[in-house]
Motif scaffolding. Structure first.
Motif, PDB file in Angstrom:
ATOM      1  N   GLU A   1     -55.435  -5.418  42.481  1.00 60.21           N
ATOM      2  CA  GLU A   1     -54.129  -5.033  41.947  1.00 60.21           C
ATOM      3  C   GLU A   1     -53.773  -3.634  42.435  1.00 60.21           C
ATOM      4  N   GLY A   2     -52.473  -3.370  42.483  1.00 61.65           N
ATOM      5  CA  GLY A   2     -51.995  -2.067  42.919  1.00 61.65           C
ATOM      6  C   GLY A   2     -50.917  -1.551  41.993  1.00 61.65           C
ATOM      7  N   VAL A   3     -50.816  -0.239  41.891  1.00 58.91           N
ATOM      8  CA  VAL A   3     -49.836   0.412  41.029  1.00 58.91           C
ATOM      9  C   VAL A   3     -49.137   1.493  41.827  1.00 58.91           C
ATOM     10  N   SER A   4     -47.805   1.586  41.677  1.00 55.19           N
ATOM     11  CA  SER A   4     -47.067   2.607  42.405  1.00 55.19           C
ATOM     12  C   SER A   4     -45.791   2.963  41.656  1.00 55.19           C
ATOM     13  N   GLU A   5     -44.684   3.138  42.380  1.00 56.17           N
ATOM     14  CA  GLU A   5     -43.463   3.739  41.843  1.00 56.17           C
ATOM     15  C   GLU A   5     -42.568   2.740  41.109  1.00 56.17           C
ATOM     16  N   SER A   6     -41.508   3.313  40.513  1.00 62.35           N
ATOM     17  CA  SER A   6     -40.392   2.550  39.933  1.00 62.35           C
ATOM     18  C   SER A   6     -40.769   1.785  38.681  1.00 62.35           C
ATOM     19  N   GLY A   7     -41.350   2.479  37.726  1.00 61.46           N
ATOM     20  CA  GLY A   7     -41.625   1.866  36.441  1.00 61.46           C
ATOM     21  C   GLY A   7     -42.304   2.852  35.509  1.00 61.46           C
ATOM     22  N   GLY A   8     -42.195   2.594  34.216  1.00 63.41           N
ATOM     23  CA  GLY A   8     -42.862   3.429  33.238  1.00 63.41           C
ATOM     24  C   GLY A   8     -42.075   4.646  32.790  1.00 63.41           C
ATOM     25  N   TYR A   9     -40.818   4.767  33.203  1.00 69.40           N
ATOM     26  CA  TYR A   9     -39.969   5.890  32.814  1.00 69.40           C
ATOM     27  C   TYR A   9     -39.134   5.500  31.593  1.00 69.40           C
ATOM     28  N   THR A  10     -38.617   6.486  30.878  1.00 68.09           N
ATOM     29  CA  THR A  10     -37.818   6.207  29.684  1.00 68.09           C
ATOM     30  C   THR A  10     -36.416   5.750  30.055  1.00 68.09           C
ATOM     31  N   HIS A  11     -36.009   4.635  29.474  1.00 67.95           N
ATOM     32  CA  HIS A  11     -34.622   4.184  29.575  1.00 67.95           C
ATOM     33  C   HIS A  11     -34.066   4.188  28.154  1.00 67.95           C
ATOM     34  N   HIS A  12     -33.082   5.016  27.913  1.00 63.45           N
ATOM     35  CA  HIS A  12     -32.537   5.179  26.570  1.00 63.45           C
ATOM     36  C   HIS A  12     -31.438   4.158  26.308  1.00 63.45           C
ATOM     37  N   ALA A  13     -31.482   3.556  25.134  1.00 62.65           N
ATOM     38  CA  ALA A  13     -30.485   2.553  24.748  1.00 62.65           C
ATOM     39  C   ALA A  13     -30.242   2.677  23.248  1.00 62.65           C
ATOM     40  N   ARG A  14     -29.367   1.820  22.744  1.00 58.10           N
ATOM     41  CA  ARG A  14     -29.120   1.753  21.308  1.00 58.10           C
ATOM     42  C   ARG A  14     -29.140   0.295  20.869  1.00 58.10           C
ATOM     43  N   SER A  15     -29.710   0.071  19.709  1.00 56.57           N
ATOM     44  CA  SER A  15     -29.748  -1.275  19.163  1.00 56.57           C
ATOM     45  C   SER A  15     -28.353  -1.678  18.697  1.00 56.57           C
ATOM     46  N   VAL A  16     -28.219  -2.914  18.265  1.00 53.45           N
ATOM     47  CA  VAL A  16     -26.913  -3.387  17.794  1.00 53.45           C
ATOM     48  C   VAL A  16     -26.472  -2.652  16.531  1.00 53.45           C
ATOM     49  N   THR A  17     -27.424  -2.026  15.848  1.00 53.84           N
ATOM     50  CA  THR A  17     -27.077  -1.247  14.654  1.00 53.84           C
ATOM     51  C   THR A  17     -26.868   0.223  14.967  1.00 53.84           C
ATOM     52  N   GLY A  18     -26.966   0.607  16.237  1.00 52.08           N
ATOM     53  CA  GLY A  18     -26.760   1.988  16.631  1.00 52.08           C
ATOM     54  C   GLY A  18     -28.012   2.827  16.640  1.00 52.08           C
ATOM     55  N   ARG A  19     -29.166   2.229  16.359  1.00 56.24           N
ATOM     56  CA  ARG A  19     -30.426   2.970  16.343  1.00 56.24           C
ATOM     57  C   ARG A  19     -30.863   3.295  17.761  1.00 56.24           C
ATOM     58  N   PRO A  20     -31.287   4.540  18.048  1.00 51.49           N
ATOM     59  CA  PRO A  20     -31.785   4.866  19.391  1.00 51.49           C
ATOM     60  C   PRO A  20     -33.039   4.046  19.722  1.00 51.49           C
ATOM     61  N   VAL A  21     -33.101   3.561  20.949  1.00 49.46           N
ATOM     62  CA  VAL A  21     -34.229   2.754  21.415  1.00 49.46           C
ATOM     63  C   VAL A  21     -34.728   3.348  22.735  1.00 49.46           C
ATOM     64  N   ARG A  22     -36.032   3.568  22.821  1.00 51.19           N
ATOM     65  CA  ARG A  22     -36.629   4.031  24.075  1.00 51.19           C
ATOM     66  C   ARG A  22     -37.365   2.862  24.720  1.00 51.19           C
ATOM     67  N   LEU A  23     -36.855   2.428  25.847  1.00 53.70           N
ATOM     68  CA  LEU A  23     -37.492   1.379  26.641  1.00 53.70           C
ATOM     69  C   LEU A  23     -38.278   2.004  27.783  1.00 53.70           C
ATOM     70  N   TYR A  24     -39.379   1.356  28.142  1.00 57.03           N
ATOM     71  CA  TYR A  24     -40.150   1.759  29.317  1.00 57.03           C
ATOM     72  C   TYR A  24     -40.298   0.532  30.221  1.00 57.03           C
ATOM     73  N   PRO A  25     -39.384   0.358  31.175  1.00 62.60           N
ATOM     74  CA  PRO A  25     -39.500  -0.792  32.076  1.00 62.60           C
ATOM     75  C   PRO A  25     -40.653  -0.607  33.054  1.00 62.60           C
ATOM     76  N   VAL A  26     -41.484  -1.612  33.173  1.00 64.50           N
ATOM     77  CA  VAL A  26     -42.592  -1.617  34.132  1.00 64.50           C
ATOM     78  C   VAL A  26     -42.326  -2.724  35.138  1.00 64.50           C
ATOM     79  N   ALA A  27     -42.334  -2.384  36.418  1.00 59.94           N
ATOM     80  CA  ALA A  27     -42.002  -3.368  37.450  1.00 59.94           C
ATOM     81  C   ALA A  27     -43.123  -4.383  37.605  1.00 59.94           C
ATOM     82  N   ALA A  28     -42.762  -5.648  37.467  1.00 56.33           N
ATOM     83  CA  ALA A  28     -43.707  -6.743  37.666  1.00 56.33           C
ATOM     84  C   ALA A  28     -43.148  -7.745  38.667  1.00 56.33           C
ATOM     85  N   GLY A  29     -42.307  -7.269  39.541  1.00 57.55           N
ATOM     86  CA  GLY A  29     -41.733  -8.117  40.578  1.00 57.55           C
ATOM     87  C   GLY A  29     -40.732  -7.335  41.416  1.00 57.55           C
ATOM     88  N   GLU A  30     -40.445  -7.833  42.588  1.00 59.59           N
ATOM     89  CA  GLU A  30     -39.472  -7.211  43.489  1.00 59.59           C
ATOM     90  C   GLU A  30     -38.734  -8.299  44.253  1.00 59.59           C
TER      91      GLU A  30
END
Length: 458
Positions: free
Chosen positions: A182-211
């Motif tokens: 297995e290999g690990v590199s760029e383009s994943g694991g960073y914070t993506h800020h969003a809000r839930s349907v109720t307006g609550r702040p949500v911190r997502l961390y997308p990890v790339a598992a495909g290209e």
């Protein structure tokens, strides 16, 4: 404030890591490794910088030149369990061009101010190279080791075709990656800020598992040369223009990969949106785009990976306005989903028509990596250990990385360069953008997460 000690290591060692990860990022940025494409690049000074710091940590790095100045560095860190499969940790040394006239700071200054390290490569991806160097040196000081062998590869030419970098390493030095599964590199694991349907702040961390796969195309039309004032139904420019217009206007059908299905479901759950792609009455072609709009701006993490794409990017024809040329050409940036190559080619045949030929200029395969794997679980665990309220989700990348090249060796690839980013920093626009920069705190967070992952990944 982050913990300043390394688990199992003498207290205070994180202070050294915190200093080095910032300093190394800044110093690497100052080494101009601009890749202008077509072989115009020089990574050798950065490779020597990296190799020197790895040597200081007791490793035996090899600098491998594919052409004069086009240098790669490979080293192996021995794990504590010789029976465990190896893990490849790779990052590229080259960067895309930067126009100083557009920047607030000189793009190769590596300036540290306002809590940020500024410059070309701060995010893509000299930050990750710096994290790796700082961690390997910490392991050497404290006697810690990963369980698995970790092969480090710092490559040339990722920002073009990888012909001088990972592609060449795979072809000429495959033995250096023996045992890596297995290999690990760029383009994943960073914070993506969003809000839930109720307006609550949500911190997502997308990890790339495909290209998506890369399909750079050259279109060529041939016709009859002649005077620009005369009627000519065999006009190469006209035929090419019509084909390009058809490609531009084409609406590609939705094709959901397992990774993208998981991404939609998990992002929906994190944001409080109920998602059931298999529900009766849910028609993917009709209902997916409105669903992604409900998830905006987070839906943009997914929107580009549910279809193939083909974007016209270059045109070339003629040498004088009153001369009809005998040929005309165009460049098209195509991206192909896993399992959709045949459909892509058949569609291009239809859209270009009989008067225009097309051929691949550069091609690399699409990737899909399992999200149920122990390695993905270890990445998720490492992130949540340092941000327990975060949500780690799998994604497929729009574009590509060197993972495509290493896949030829049977190495499964993931995108994981952890960074905790503030809500007001637009990560996406800074990648290849003006005033690229990375927060100092994000570098230090990333080093801690990466350390936990690398020393626990099974």
């Amino acid at each position: 404030m982050a913990d300043r000690t390394v688990p199992g290591a003498p207290g205070g060692d994180w202070a050294v890591v915190d200093d080095e990860v910032v300093r190394f990022t800044s110093e690497l940025i100052r080494i101009d490794t601009t890749n202008r494409g077509g072989g115009d690049g020089r990574e050798r000074p950065a490779a020597e910088y990296v190799a020197e710091r790895l040597s200081d940590a007791g490793l035996r790095p090899r600098i491998l030149e594919s052409a004069p100045g086009r240098a790669n560095v490979v080293a192996r860190v021995a794990g504590s369990d010789p029976s465990a499969p190896g893990l490849l940790l790779h990052g590229h040394l080259d960067v895309v061009p930067a126009d100083p006239a557009l920047w607030s700071v000189p793009p190769f200054s590596g300036e540290v101010r306002d809590g940020m390290v500024w410059g070309r490569g701060a995010l893509d991806m000299k930050n990750a190279v710096a994290m790796t160097l700082a961690l390997v040196r910490a392991w050497a000081r404290t006697g810690r080791r990963p369980r698995r062998d970790v092969v480090l590869a710092f490559t040339a030419d990722e920002e073009d075709s990888a012909a001088y970098g990972a592609e060449w390493l795979v072809r000429e030095h495959a033995d250096l990656f023996e045992g890596c599964t297995e290999g690990v590199s760029e383009s994943g694991g960073y914070t993506h800020h969003a809000r839930s349907v109720t307006g609550r702040p949500v911190r997502l961390y997308p990890v790339a598992a495909g290209e998506r796969g890369t399909a750079w195309l050259r279109l060529t039309a041939h016709g009859t040369a002649g005077h620009g004032s005369r009627s000519n139904t065999d006009n190469a420019v006209g035929a090419l223009a019509e084909a390009v217009a058809r490609i531009h206007a084409h609406r590609w059908p939705v094709r959901l990969t397992p990774v993208t299905r998981a991404a939609i479901t998990e992002i929906g759950a994190a944001m409080g949106v109920k998602v059931d792609l298999d529900a009766p009455g849910f028609v993917v072609e009709r209902d997916l785009d409105p669903l992604l709009e409900r998830l905006d701006p987070t839906g943009q993490l997914i929107a580009g990976t549910v279809r193939n794409s083909a974007n016209p990017t270059m045109l070339a024809a003629g040498y004088k306005v009153n001369v009809i040329p005998e040929s005309a050409s165009a460049g098209v940036d195509g991206r192909v989903l896993p399992g959709a190559a045949a459909e892509f080619e058949q569609t291009l045949d239809r859209l270009t028509g009989p008067a225009v030929e097309w051929a691949y200029q550069h091609r690399s395969q699409p990737l899909v990596s399992p999200v149920e794997s122990p390695t993905f679980a270890a990445m998720r665990s490492a992130l949540l250990a340092h941000d327990p309220e975060g949500h780690v989700v799998p994604v497929c990348l729009n574009g590509g990385t060197d993972a495509k090249q290493f896949a030829a060796l049977g190495i499964t690839g993931y995108g994981f360069t952890p960074l905790r980013l503030p809500p007001d920093l637009d990560y996406g626009t800074l990648f290849h953008g003006v005033d690229e920069r990375v927060p100092v705190d994000a570098l230090r967070f990333g080093a801690r997460v990466l350390d936990r992952f690398l020393t626990s990944a099974g």
